[in-house]
Motif scaffolding. Structure first.
Motif, short mmCIF file in Angstrom:
data_model
loop_
_atom_site.label_atom_id
_atom_site.label_comp_id
_atom_site.label_asym_id
_atom_site.label_seq_id
_atom_site.Cartn_x
_atom_site.Cartn_y
_atom_site.Cartn_z
N GLU A 75 -2.32 -1.57 -20.63
CA GLU A 75 -3.39 -1.87 -19.24
C GLU A 75 -4.67 -0.88 -19.69
N LEU A 76 -5.91 -1.85 -19.52
CA LEU A 76 -6.82 -1.69 -20.17
C LEU A 76 -7.64 -1.29 -19.14
N VAL A 77 -8.66 -0.41 -18.97
CA VAL A 77 -8.91 0.32 -18.11
C VAL A 77 -10.91 -0.33 -18.00
N VAL A 78 -11.52 -0.53 -17.05
CA VAL A 78 -12.86 -0.78 -16.95
C VAL A 78 -13.38 0.57 -16.63
N PRO A 79 -15.32 1.34 -17.10
CA PRO A 79 -15.01 2.56 -16.38
C PRO A 79 -15.94 1.97 -15.46
N GLU A 127 -17.42 -6.54 -17.53
CA GLU A 127 -16.65 -7.49 -19.14
C GLU A 127 -15.46 -6.41 -19.44
N ALA A 128 -14.76 -7.52 -20.53
CA ALA A 128 -13.33 -6.47 -20.97
C ALA A 128 -13.39 -7.72 -21.13
N HIS A 129 -12.93 -7.22 -22.23
CA HIS A 129 -12.29 -7.56 -23.81
C HIS A 129 -10.30 -8.06 -23.64
N ILE A 130 -9.74 -8.95 -23.52
CA ILE A 130 -8.15 -8.72 -23.38
C ILE A 130 -7.67 -8.52 -24.52
N PRO A 131 -6.69 -7.56 -24.80
CA PRO A 131 -6.07 -6.88 -26.17
C PRO A 131 -5.64 -8.06 -26.78
N ILE A 229 -11.65 0.10 -11.98
CA ILE A 229 -10.75 -1.35 -11.82
C ILE A 229 -10.16 -1.61 -13.37
N LYS A 230 -8.80 -2.45 -13.21
CA LYS A 230 -7.98 -2.26 -14.28
C LYS A 230 -7.34 -3.90 -14.63
#
Length: 240
Positions: A75-79, A127-131, A229-230
């Motif tokens: 999971e990727l959390v967006v602050p 924005e987010a960056h997919i690993p 948001i994640k």
């Protein structure tokens, strides 16, 4: 007296030393032989026992790392603090009936709060960056956590736009992968986790993702507070 020429256990490449067996082999399994002395026997026993403790702890740590390395869940959390207004401006403080923005609701829960009434609702962007180690063959699910404040109890959904941007492509090359979240229909003040599923391969591993979020018009008389948001995806399993 210390035993001589003990039989040393045969250890495989992944075996751990059994300190208790070594004490027997070396004739040190009887504590009375060294409990009051300060000779080599006492030092050897103390060292072997400490080594067994250290090896056991190391084995547990390595086991935990192995489980994590071979786990598919990711999971990727967006602050929330990284979000901006869709205009690019900083998100302001919330004002009842006047401005959507950050609020410490009830002096306990920090979130972005939208007015249930008062005109057009502000759209927020992030924005987010997919690993790079996420699996393109698996779907990604966006999670939006939040609750409503008020007594109207009308269910609402979030409207999301979602674009992937990859190195070597035009920033606007990809189509909008967004849509509507599942409905926030829990009792007021109760946080629920609502989702938007994205098909496999739409948000490629290693890509940057830009998105927006805004509550829909069904918010009516209730305020809405976004608390988290994640992105949830799947890591490629490592063979070793």
């Amino acid at each position: 007296p210390m035993a001589t020429n003990p039989t040393v256990p045969s250890l495989g490449p992944l075996s751990l030393v059994d300190a208790s067996a070594l004490l027997v082999d070396y004739g040190l399994d009887d504590p009375s032989a060294y409990a009051t002395g300060d000779g080599a026997e006492a030092s050897l026993v103390a060292g072997v026992l400490q080594a067994e403790t250290d090896i056991t702890a190391l084995e547990a740590a390595v086991g935990a790392l192995e489980v994590d390395a071979k786990s598919a869940a990711a999971e990727l959390v967006v602050p929330l603090g990284s979000l901006r207004a869709s205009t690019g401006a900083a998100i302001p403080a919330f004002g009842g009936g006047t401005a959507d923005g950050f609020s410490l609701v009830g002096s306990e829960c920090l979130g972005i709060r939208w007015n249930g009434t008062g005109g057009e609702r502000a759209t927020v962007a992030g924005e987010a960056h997919i690993p790079a180690d996420w699996d393109d063959a698996e779907a990604i699910v966006l999670h939006f956590e939040g609750f409503r404040v008020g007594d109207t109890d009308d269910a609402m959904v979030g409207t999301v736009t979602l674009f992937a941007q990859e190195i070597g492509d035009a920033y606007n090359a990809d189509a909008d992968a967004g849509g509507s979240t599942t409905a926030f229909n829990g009792a007021t003040t109760v946080i629920t986790d609502e989702t938007l599923a994205v098909l496999a391969g739409v948000l490629p591993a290693g890509s940057k993702v830009s998105f927006t979020f805004v509550p829909d018009a069904a918010l009516d008389g209730d305020d809405f507070v976004l608390t988290g948001i994640k992105f949830v995806g799947t890591r490629k399993l490592r063979a070793a």
